[in-house]
Design an enzyme around this catalytic site. Structure first.
Site, mmCIF file in Angstrom:
data_model
loop_
_atom_site.group_PDB
_atom_site.id
_atom_site.type_symbol
_atom_site.label_atom_id
_atom_site.label_comp_id
_atom_site.label_asym_id
_atom_site.label_seq_id
_atom_site.Cartn_x
_atom_site.Cartn_y
_atom_site.Cartn_z
ATOM 1 N N TRP A 22 -20.121 40.001 -21.968
ATOM 2 C CA TRP A 22 -20.025 39.870 -20.506
ATOM 3 C C TRP A 22 -18.686 40.374 -19.980
ATOM 4 O O TRP A 22 -18.624 41.000 -18.923
ATOM 5 C CB TRP A 22 -20.300 38.430 -20.057
ATOM 6 C CG TRP A 22 -21.759 38.135 -20.182
ATOM 7 C CD1 TRP A 22 -22.351 37.270 -21.053
ATOM 8 C CD2 TRP A 22 -22.840 38.749 -19.457
ATOM 9 N NE1 TRP A 22 -23.712 37.313 -20.908
ATOM 10 C CE2 TRP A 22 -24.040 38.196 -19.940
ATOM 11 C CE3 TRP A 22 -22.899 39.704 -18.444
ATOM 12 C CZ2 TRP A 22 -25.285 38.585 -19.443
ATOM 13 C CZ3 TRP A 22 -24.146 40.088 -17.952
ATOM 14 C CH2 TRP A 22 -25.313 39.532 -18.449
ATOM 15 N N ASP A 73 -14.377 34.437 -15.355
ATOM 16 C CA ASP A 73 -15.840 34.412 -15.232
ATOM 17 C C ASP A 73 -16.320 33.152 -15.947
ATOM 18 O O ASP A 73 -16.476 33.127 -17.164
ATOM 19 C CB ASP A 73 -16.446 35.672 -15.872
ATOM 20 C CG ASP A 73 -17.983 35.605 -15.907
ATOM 21 O OD1 ASP A 73 -18.550 34.595 -15.451
ATOM 22 O OD2 ASP A 73 -18.590 36.572 -16.404
ATOM 23 N N LYS A 126 -26.864 28.285 -15.017
ATOM 24 C CA LYS A 126 -26.631 27.655 -16.321
ATOM 25 C C LYS A 126 -26.188 26.211 -16.126
ATOM 26 O O LYS A 126 -26.895 25.291 -16.500
ATOM 27 C CB LYS A 126 -25.599 28.445 -17.118
ATOM 28 C CG LYS A 126 -26.052 29.886 -17.332
ATOM 29 C CD LYS A 126 -24.928 30.777 -17.743
ATOM 30 C CE LYS A 126 -25.257 32.238 -17.589
ATOM 31 N NZ LYS A 126 -26.464 32.678 -18.275
HETATM 32 N N1 PLP Z 1 -21.163 36.445 -16.992
HETATM 33 C C1 PLP Z 1 -21.604 35.597 -17.945
HETATM 34 C C2 PLP Z 1 -20.600 34.874 -18.796
HETATM 35 C C3 PLP Z 1 -22.973 35.404 -18.135
HETATM 36 O O1 PLP Z 1 -23.411 34.574 -19.065
HETATM 37 C C4 PLP Z 1 -23.887 36.111 -17.307
HETATM 38 C C5 PLP Z 1 -25.336 35.938 -17.472
HETATM 39 O O2 PLP Z 1 -25.845 35.333 -18.369
HETATM 40 C C6 PLP Z 1 -23.383 36.976 -16.348
HETATM 41 C C7 PLP Z 1 -22.016 37.115 -16.210
HETATM 42 C C8 PLP Z 1 -24.303 37.729 -15.427
HETATM 43 O O3 PLP Z 1 -24.848 36.782 -14.562
HETATM 44 P P1 PLP Z 1 -25.945 37.136 -13.451
HETATM 45 O O4 PLP Z 1 -27.220 37.348 -14.183
HETATM 46 O O5 PLP Z 1 -25.934 35.912 -12.586
HETATM 47 O O6 PLP Z 1 -25.504 38.352 -12.715
#
Ligand code: PLP
Length: 361
Positions: free
Chosen positions: A102, A173, A197
């Site tokens: 991520w 994040d 989550k």
């Molecule tokens: N950042 C992290 C740590 C994630 O776990 C996720 C998705 O699982 C994201 C970003 C992307 O999230 P979204 O699907 O809400 O754009």
């Protein structure tokens, strides 16, 4: 009906008490004869929901008064773009700590708007994936901010202690670890998290941003991603995801009733310890994550014999243990054990693992 425990990484399990309450008031919310998702976001009733949920979140995370809390659309990925568009100012670069999937995805998006400096902190020692010591991280002097992801949902790699970034503007994040334990918001310039989550339903994204960082957005930033516009409009520049917002508000209340984030930390630690100790006790299962970086939220693990993966998953599913298949880039299994997963859910999983090993080991 079999009691189901859902180990999905997201959208993930919500507290059952929250779902029951939402069910009870679905068709007749607060005696209005309609559901909360059918009323105007500008009605006094919904404004009260919005204000209360913000206050509860502020209480839980002890958000200082000089931070705005924004309830946004677009998931965490929208923030991958909104962040450089809002916070680069006159800078042309920002530091991005690359600790996994991520964090890396955030870098790819940032490349559209600047020249991010990717700082690869991943390391593998004796086959275990972890994070290099901070003294090896080469931060730059001219970066607008430093971005990192404290919990890599897919890799199951966590940076639990906040690194000491000195006086840099730090962006986190927190999508897969927000509200799982106390954090010191005042050490961040901004924190963001997709809701699906540990907060509520998909469709809502939280942004907590220090107010002196507002007002520097690039001219071309879409208004809906402009933090100043969102802050000035109470996150209602356009129609917000009202049902997800309301439900997240119920989750915040639930968290307060449970004892807040100190209590969540205790519970999450107990769940993680139970699962990791079951993995470590046997050669039948293994974790590929270094001890110091094991996530409390997302626990990937492998069966020594991957030929048994399918049987493991189908037997688990048959007794109500759902969504244990690992992400395709890691393989094996992954148990996501966010706040809403009770200890008994993890105990049911570990009992199954022990029994599965007895029968197939
Ligand atoms: N950042 C992290 C740590 C994630 O776990 C996720 C998705 O699982 C994201 C970003 C992307 O999230 P979204 O699907 O809400 O754009």
């Amino acid at each position: 009906m079999t009691q189901v425990y859902n180990f999905s990484s997201g959208p993930a399990m919500l507290p059952v008490e929250v779902l029951r309450r939402a069910e009870q008031e679905l068709c007749n919310w607060h005696g209005l004869g309609t559901s909360v998702m059918e009323i105007s976001h500008r009605s006094k009733e919904f404004i009260a929901v919005a204000e209360q949920s913000e206050q509860d979140l502020r209480d839980l995370l002890k958000v200082p008064a000089n931070y705005k809390v924004l309830f946004c659309h677009g998931g965490a990925r929208a923030q991958f773009a909104a962040l450089p568009l809002n916070l680069l100012g006159d800078h042309t670069t920002a530091d991005y700590i690359d600790g996994g999937y991520w964090a890396h995805s955030a870098i790819l998006e940032a490349k559209k708007y600047c020249e991010p400096k990717a700082i690869d902190v991943k390391t593998t020692v004796d086959g275990l994936n972890g994070i290099k010591p901070m003294k090896e991280w080469q931060l730059s002097d001219n970066a607008a901010y430093v971005h990192y992801c404290p919990n890599e949902t897919i890799d199951g790699v966590a940076i639990d202690e906040m690194p000491d970034f000195g006086d840099k503007v730090v962006i986190g994040d927190y999508s897969s670890t927000i509200l799982s334990r106390p954090i010191d918001v005042s050490r961040f310039g901004m924190i963001y998290a997709g809701a699906q989550k540990n907060i509520g339903p998909a469709g809502l994204t939280l942004v907590i941003v220090r107010d002196d960082l507002l007002g520097k957005a690039r001219r071309e930033v879409p208004s809906i991603l402009d933090y100043t516009v969102l802050a000035e409009n109470g996150s209602m520049f356009n129609t917000p995801p009202t049902f997800a917002w309301y439900l997240s508000g119920l989750v915040f209340k639930w968290l307060k009733e449970q004892g807040g984030l100190v209590e969540m930390q205790k519970r999450n630690q107990a769940k993680a310890e139970l699962l990791y100790s079951t993995i470590d006790k046997s050669d039948f299962y293994r974790s590929q994550v270094a001890l110091a970086n094991r996530s409390w939220m997302n626990v990937p693990f492998q069966l020594a014999d991957p030929a048994l993966d399918k049987v493991f998953l189908s037997e688990a599913e048959a007794i109500g243990l759902q969504a244990l298949k690992g992400h395709r880039v890691v393989g094996g299994m992954r148990a996501s054990i966010y706040n809403a997963m009770p200890l008994i859910g993890v105990k049911t999983l570990t009992d199954f693992m022990v029994d599965f090993e007895r029968r197939h080991g």
